[in-house]
Design an enzyme around this catalytic site. Structure first.
Site, PDB file in Angstrom:
ATOM      1  N   ASN A  90       0.813  -1.213   0.000  1.00  0.00           N
ATOM      2  CA  ASN A  90       0.000   0.000   0.000  1.00  0.00           C
ATOM      3  C   ASN A  90       0.850   1.269   0.000  1.00  0.00           C
ATOM      4  O   ASN A  90       0.408   2.310  -0.457  1.00  0.00           O
ATOM      5  CB  ASN A  90      -0.909  -0.010   1.231  1.00  0.00           C
ATOM      6  N   GLN A 106       9.834  15.250  -9.672  1.00  0.00           N
ATOM      7  CA  GLN A 106       8.628  14.499  -9.292  1.00  0.00           C
ATOM      8  C   GLN A 106       8.641  13.114  -9.933  1.00  0.00           C
ATOM      9  O   GLN A 106       8.315  12.108  -9.285  1.00  0.00           O
ATOM     10  CB  GLN A 106       7.369  15.251  -9.729  1.00  0.00           C
ATOM     11  N   TYR A 194       2.873  10.394 -10.998  1.00  0.00           N
ATOM     12  CA  TYR A 194       2.121   9.425 -10.191  1.00  0.00           C
ATOM     13  C   TYR A 194       1.449   8.385 -11.091  1.00  0.00           C
ATOM     14  O   TYR A 194       1.513   7.179 -10.824  1.00  0.00           O
ATOM     15  CB  TYR A 194       1.067  10.161  -9.361  1.00  0.00           C
TER      16      TYR A 194
END
Length: 283
Positions: A90, A106, A194
């Site tokens: 997780n 990032q 992401y």
């Protein structure tokens, strides 16, 4: 004699991870559940909060980005339990939309944690997996969005049925380098650090399942990834309307972690709301 099954949940001091630990311990089967977190202090605090509700998790420190920390957990599990039954990956991170951190940074930091960190945990802990073990990667619908924004050539590479883990690592490294070169879009990638990290996780799931099915079919190890939904956590930062409560977000990962030992499916799938979703998604 039936061995008490051993569970590990990563990134579990708050949010979805903490709720997964709670739901696992509320399940009727007696089990040993390790709540892991990067911070010893925050992890122990989460354990105490769950103990106040009559639950009894154990704690072990784990930082995905620290190989020594990963190996320490591996050695501890080997020594204490001589194996592992369920791994819920997780732990992860995301920059806020308002972040002023350059995209190149990032891309590197997010993928080092979410993709490479998760993979390093798997590399260390997979040799401990016992028969009928379950592995859950908490991915995201961002993996679907990222896939849809790939160029046709990149889509083909990510869905090549012969893609290996080494090949996947190369693709993620190519994305990171492209971001550093300010060429991500030109080279067929979306502007989402992401999303790419989660696409990597979702595709990794399928490759890992194929590997176990080919090399150790008798162990019936099931590896699945899932989207927990838009959940109200520190990571999402209240930016979505009508977010799910955190326990609802934890429901599908917990469901996959508790697939009965005699079940053969789902295996190597991407799931939402307890249901298998086609991956790659249709454009």
């Amino acid at each position: 004699m039936t061995l008490t099954r051993v569970f590990v949940v990563t990134g579990a001091n708050k949010g979805i991870g903490k709720s997964i630990v709670k739901l696992l311990l509320q399940d009727k089967e007696e089990k040993i559940v390790y709540l892991t977190a990067r911070s010893e202090e925050l992890g122990q605090k989460a354990v105490k909060e769950l103990e106040q509700n009559g639950l009894k998790p154990k704690f072990h420190q784990l930082d995905l980005t620290d190989q020594h920390s990963i190996e320490s957990l591996r050695d501890y599990l080997q020594k204490e339990h001589a194996g592992l039954d369920v791994l819920v990956n997780n732990a992860g991170m995301a920059y806020k939309g308002s972040s002023t951190v350059p995209f190149a940074e990032q891309a590197e930091v997010t993928n080092n944690c979410n993709f490479f960190g998760t993979l390093n945990v798997c590399d260390a802990l997979f040799p401990l997996l016992r028969k009928n073990a379950r592995v859950v990667h908490v991915s995201s619908m961002a993996s679907e969005y990222a896939y849809k924004k790939l160029s046709p050539e990149m889509k083909q590479k990510f869905t090549d049925e012969n893609l290996s883990i080494e090949g996947l690592k190369e693709l993620i490294n190519t994305f990171v380098q492209s971001a550093k070169d300010n060429q991500a879009t030109e080279r067929g990638f979306p502007q989402s650090a992401y999303g790419m990290s989660k696409l990597g996780e979702t595709v990794m799931t399928m490759i890992q399942q194929k590997h176990f099915d080919a090399t150790q079919p008798e162990k019936n190890i099931l590896i699945n990834s899932c989207c927990p939904g838009l959940v109200d956590t520190d990571m999402t930062g209240g930016k979505y309307p009508n977010p799910l409560p955190v326990d609802e977000g934890a429901d599908t990962p917990t469901f996959l972690a508790l697939i009965p030992v005699d079940a053969k499916e789902p295996r190597g799938k991407f799931c939402k709301l307890r249901k298998v979703c086609p991956f790659p998604p249709s454009s």
